[in-house]
Design an enzyme around this catalytic site. Structure first.
Site, short mmCIF file in Angstrom:
data_model
loop_
_atom_site.label_atom_id
_atom_site.label_comp_id
_atom_site.label_asym_id
_atom_site.label_seq_id
_atom_site.Cartn_x
_atom_site.Cartn_y
_atom_site.Cartn_z
N GLY A 102 0.79 -1.23 0.00
CA GLY A 102 0.00 0.00 0.00
C GLY A 102 0.82 1.28 0.00
O GLY A 102 0.33 2.32 0.43
N THR A 103 2.05 1.23 -0.53
CA THR A 103 2.82 2.48 -0.54
C THR A 103 2.23 3.48 -1.54
O THR A 103 2.29 4.69 -1.32
CB THR A 103 4.32 2.25 -0.85
OG1 THR A 103 4.46 1.74 -2.17
CG2 THR A 103 4.95 1.30 0.15
N MET A 116 -3.69 -7.13 -7.49
CA MET A 116 -3.06 -8.12 -8.37
C MET A 116 -4.06 -9.06 -9.04
O MET A 116 -3.80 -10.25 -9.19
CB MET A 116 -1.99 -8.89 -7.58
CG MET A 116 -0.94 -7.99 -6.96
SD MET A 116 -0.31 -6.70 -8.09
CE MET A 116 1.01 -7.60 -8.85
N HIS A 159 1.65 0.78 -12.87
CA HIS A 159 2.41 -0.42 -13.21
C HIS A 159 3.90 -0.11 -13.15
O HIS A 159 4.34 0.93 -13.65
CB HIS A 159 2.02 -0.93 -14.60
CG HIS A 159 2.70 -2.21 -14.93
ND1 HIS A 159 2.34 -3.42 -14.36
CD2 HIS A 159 3.76 -2.48 -15.73
CE1 HIS A 159 3.14 -4.37 -14.80
NE2 HIS A 159 4.01 -3.82 -15.64
C1 GAR Z 1 3.57 -1.38 -7.30
O1 GAR Z 1 4.93 -1.36 -7.68
C2 GAR Z 1 2.66 -1.44 -8.50
O2 GAR Z 1 3.16 -0.76 -9.60
C3 GAR Z 1 2.61 -2.94 -8.75
O3 GAR Z 1 2.48 -3.48 -7.47
C4 GAR Z 1 3.23 -2.67 -6.56
C5 GAR Z 1 2.35 -2.40 -5.36
O4 GAR Z 1 3.07 -1.71 -4.39
N1 GAR Z 1 1.50 -3.27 -9.61
C6 GAR Z 1 1.57 -4.18 -10.57
O5 GAR Z 1 2.56 -4.88 -10.77
C7 GAR Z 1 0.32 -4.31 -11.45
N2 GAR Z 1 0.57 -5.16 -12.53
P1 GAR Z 1 2.36 -0.96 -3.18
O6 GAR Z 1 1.42 -1.98 -2.53
O7 GAR Z 1 3.49 -0.59 -2.28
O8 GAR Z 1 1.64 0.21 -3.73
#
Ligand code: GAR
Length: 203
Positions: A12-13, A92, A111
């Site tokens: 969730g950043t 996801m 992404h």
């Molecule tokens: C992020 O890097 C986002 O771009 C990626 O998941 C991570 C979630 O990080 N999303 C994907 O790969 C979508 N295909 P977070 O939970 O720290 O925001």
């Protein structure tokens, strides 16, 4: 004030970056609700801490998408909350037709790569393994397919010779945390026009 709903599965950043940008009054929007398919996701903690409504909705039997009945639940909860823009922040699962129709043109995703390169999972590892010199982050409107749709903003991240998957993902995330709130701001200010595959930004 644009009402947004955030779907997240992990740390969730990005969600935090959106919360912080709204608190700093940089983005004229309000988060109505955060939904997660993962009961242990740190994003739910962050949401509650920020005083925002958070809900865990189990995804069902399938790994890569929501069970149809459950997808309906997601839609209903978001509609009931009056959500006008759905932001996927590390969610996801691929959204299916019903969801895309319910929020047509009103779903965005972040992404960790320069799309259309390296869609799917762990794109920073894909970039390292491929040996590209540059990768980055993309915010795009969501259409059917994995990580596809008209590009709103992108940021470039150079790949360093000594990068590990972790160091590269960390630097990509620094860019994500800038461009995702910025893209939401542009939408909230009604400054984006989709023309075919291209997204025009009005001054
Ligand atoms: C992020 O890097 C986002 O771009 C990626 O998941 C991570 C979630 O990080 N999303 C994907 O790969 C979508 N295909 P977070 O939970 O720290 O925001």
């Amino acid at each position: 004030m644009l009402k947004i709903g955030v779907l997240a599965s992990g740390k969730g950043t990005n969600l935090q970056a959106i919360i912080d940008a709204i608190e700093r009054k940089e983005v004229p929007a309000k988060i109505g609700i955060v939904l997660s398919d993962n009961p242990d996701a740190h994003c739910l903690e962050r949401t509650k801490r920020a005083g925002i409504k958070a809900l865990y909705l189990p995804a069902g039997r399938f790994k890569t998408y929501l069970e149809p009945e459950i997808e309906k639940k997601y839609i209903n909860v978001l509609k009931k909350e009056g959500v006008e823009l759905v932001c996927l922040a590390g969610f996801m699962r691929v959204l299916k037709k019903d969801f895309l129709n319910a929020f047509a043109g009103k779903i965005v995703n972040i992404h960790p790569a320069l799309l259309p390169s390296f869609p799917g999972l762990e794109s920073w590892k894909q970039a390292l393994n491929y040996g590209v010199r540059f990768t980055g982050a993309t915010v795009h409107f969501v259409e059917g397919g994995v990580d596809s749709g008209p590009v709103i903003l992108q940021a470039v991240v150079p790949v360093r010779p000594d990068d590990t998957p972790e160091t590269l993902h960390r630097r990509i995330q620094e860019k994500e945390h800038i461009i995702y709130p910025l893209a939401i701001k542009l939408i909230a200010e009604n400054r984006l026009r989709i023309e075919g595959r291209r997204v025009k930004i009005e001054e």
